[in-house]
Motif scaffolding. Sequence first.
Motif, PDB file in Angstrom:
ATOM      1  N   VAL A  88      55.810  14.875  13.470  1.00 34.89           N
ATOM      2  CA  VAL A  88      54.500  14.271  13.261  1.00 34.89           C
ATOM      3  C   VAL A  88      54.396  13.990  11.768  1.00 34.89           C
ATOM      4  O   VAL A  88      54.441  14.908  10.947  1.00 34.89           O
ATOM      5  CB  VAL A  88      53.353  15.194  13.721  1.00 34.89           C
ATOM      6  CG1 VAL A  88      52.009  14.641  13.239  1.00 34.89           C
ATOM      7  CG2 VAL A  88      53.348  15.336  15.235  1.00 34.89           C
ATOM      8  N   MET A 141      53.413  10.385  15.856  1.00 36.66           N
ATOM      9  CA  MET A 141      54.507  11.059  16.564  1.00 36.66           C
ATOM     10  C   MET A 141      55.759  10.182  16.530  1.00 36.66           C
ATOM     11  O   MET A 141      55.727   9.024  16.939  1.00 36.66           O
ATOM     12  CB  MET A 141      54.101  11.355  18.006  1.00 36.66           C
ATOM     13  CG  MET A 141      52.962  12.355  18.127  1.00 36.66           C
ATOM     14  SD  MET A 141      52.526  12.750  19.852  1.00 36.66           S
ATOM     15  CE  MET A 141      51.705  11.224  20.349  1.00 36.66           C
ATOM     16  N   CYS A 154      53.232  17.630  21.832  1.00 37.56           N
ATOM     17  CA  CYS A 154      53.791  16.280  21.837  1.00 37.56           C
ATOM     18  C   CYS A 154      54.662  16.059  23.065  1.00 37.56           C
ATOM     19  O   CYS A 154      55.192  17.011  23.638  1.00 37.56           O
ATOM     20  CB  CYS A 154      54.624  16.063  20.573  1.00 37.56           C
ATOM     21  SG  CYS A 154      53.659  16.077  19.053  1.00 37.56           S
ATOM     22  N   THR A 176      59.925  14.337  21.192  1.00 42.58           N
ATOM     23  CA  THR A 176      59.288  14.120  19.890  1.00 42.58           C
ATOM     24  C   THR A 176      59.969  14.988  18.840  1.00 42.58           C
ATOM     25  O   THR A 176      60.217  16.171  19.058  1.00 42.58           O
ATOM     26  CB  THR A 176      57.791  14.450  19.937  1.00 42.58           C
ATOM     27  OG1 THR A 176      57.174  13.682  20.971  1.00 42.58           O
ATOM     28  CG2 THR A 176      57.121  14.137  18.609  1.00 42.58           C
ATOM     29  N   VAL A 227      48.977  11.521  17.387  1.00 45.06           N
ATOM     30  CA  VAL A 227      48.830  12.814  18.039  1.00 45.06           C
ATOM     31  C   VAL A 227      47.362  13.075  18.388  1.00 45.06           C
ATOM     32  O   VAL A 227      46.468  12.957  17.542  1.00 45.06           O
ATOM     33  CB  VAL A 227      49.408  13.946  17.154  1.00 45.06           C
ATOM     34  CG1 VAL A 227      48.630  14.109  15.854  1.00 45.06           C
ATOM     35  CG2 VAL A 227      49.438  15.254  17.919  1.00 45.06           C
TER      36      VAL A 227
END
Length: 465
Positions: free
Chosen positions: A126, A140, A119, A123, A330
């Motif tokens: 997720v 994300m 990521c 970030t 993602v």
Amino acid sequence: MTTIEACITRHAARQPDRLAIVCGSDRCTYADLQARIEARAAGLQDVALPGALPSLRLPVPQQCCSPAPIVPLRAAPTTDFFCTYFALHRLGLVAAPLERDMPEEAFRRVAAGLAAHHCPPGTADVLYTTGTTGRSKGVMVSHRAIMADAENLIAGQGFSPDTVFVVPGPLNHIGSLSKVYPVMLLGATLVIVDGLKDVDAFFSAFGNADGPRQRKYATFLVPASIRILLQLAPGRIAALADRLDFLETGAAAMAQADMETLCRLLPHTRLYNTYASTETGIICTHNFNLPSPPGPSPGCLGRPMPRSSVSITDMGLIACKGDTLMTGYVGEPERTAQVLRDGVLYTSDLGTIDADGRLHLRGRVDDVINVGGYKVAPTEVEDAAMSHPSVADCICTATGHRITGMALKLLVVTPPGETLDKRALARYLSDRLEAFKVPMLYEQVDSIRRTFNGKIDRKHYALSL
């Protein structure tokens, strides 16, 4: 940039004995939480994460400048889950909370898929969507979005350092997980409950953090859970009237009849209906327990909170801007570009904005049913049906028709021991809806299939046509 983890560190130094998390007999202060996070972070640098792929090791990226690996974990309703979740963030890793009861084979499949991706810097998580209208997507969410969500909720709903927030929902979904953010930012208290399987445990939670100072309890419940409690324990809800500071609902439409009942049982409690999603973050909220209009209106979701804004496109769809938006899906840049462009998140939700700036939800464009050229939002039919005393739950679906091409069918769950009177229900709906919105067919069923967060699983019924 400040993070939730930095807030925890600050609270541990300034108010070490303040309760941070209560989970059953585990009463964790901020000093305890800080120590447990540090210990977990130290351990995660050298060993595999329990429950993840056995071969997974956790390389620590350089903070905020390198793409971060994604680490899946089961979102169990325990203090230990939070210690791991916060520790991953401390290490600069991305947490991917998954449904705690996910079968092992499915967990490994998701973990293997995530291992192929990294990521962008910044970030935090997720989070997977529920996939009611398509396959589930990994969203994300940045640390910046988490902080913006927290600040929106504090400003919009009145979280304070004295708030005790009871969380009975799944912690892999933004509905419940987002309530952790303002609590930890302010140094307030979380009480974790394992769903509503034990109703006694849920109601007992509203005394689990009592102490010498006055505490203000709050909670989040999806509409399906509220309906269960209204049916099974209205008296116990009313008993919380002097203790419950505010209650939030969202994630699905709530019937007006349930709204009105809740207002009657909790006359002094702020009752919020919120517009939010995994992709948008927390956007708008409306206290429907007010004497002023629009009052208990299922479609009213209030004004945007400080870190967000909304607009309506030419197609009538809701578009959102602000710091709460997702970074993207993602591993799916093309799919991301379909909904996120130039800092605007284009949803599939139909809406309007009234003269006072309040957002009103009109359903999802994917759910609209075309009946002989007329467009029908099934949620409007369901809301009218739910006000009938013989309807405990329902869904309005489409079915084939040789003349109109498509007709409306209502699947109805009745209270225990009752048999559906189809003609009586049709007459009732005819008094409340335009003729083309009144279902042609009716069927009594044992239950309505829903996702884990209380949304009607429309995809399931569409596939069964």
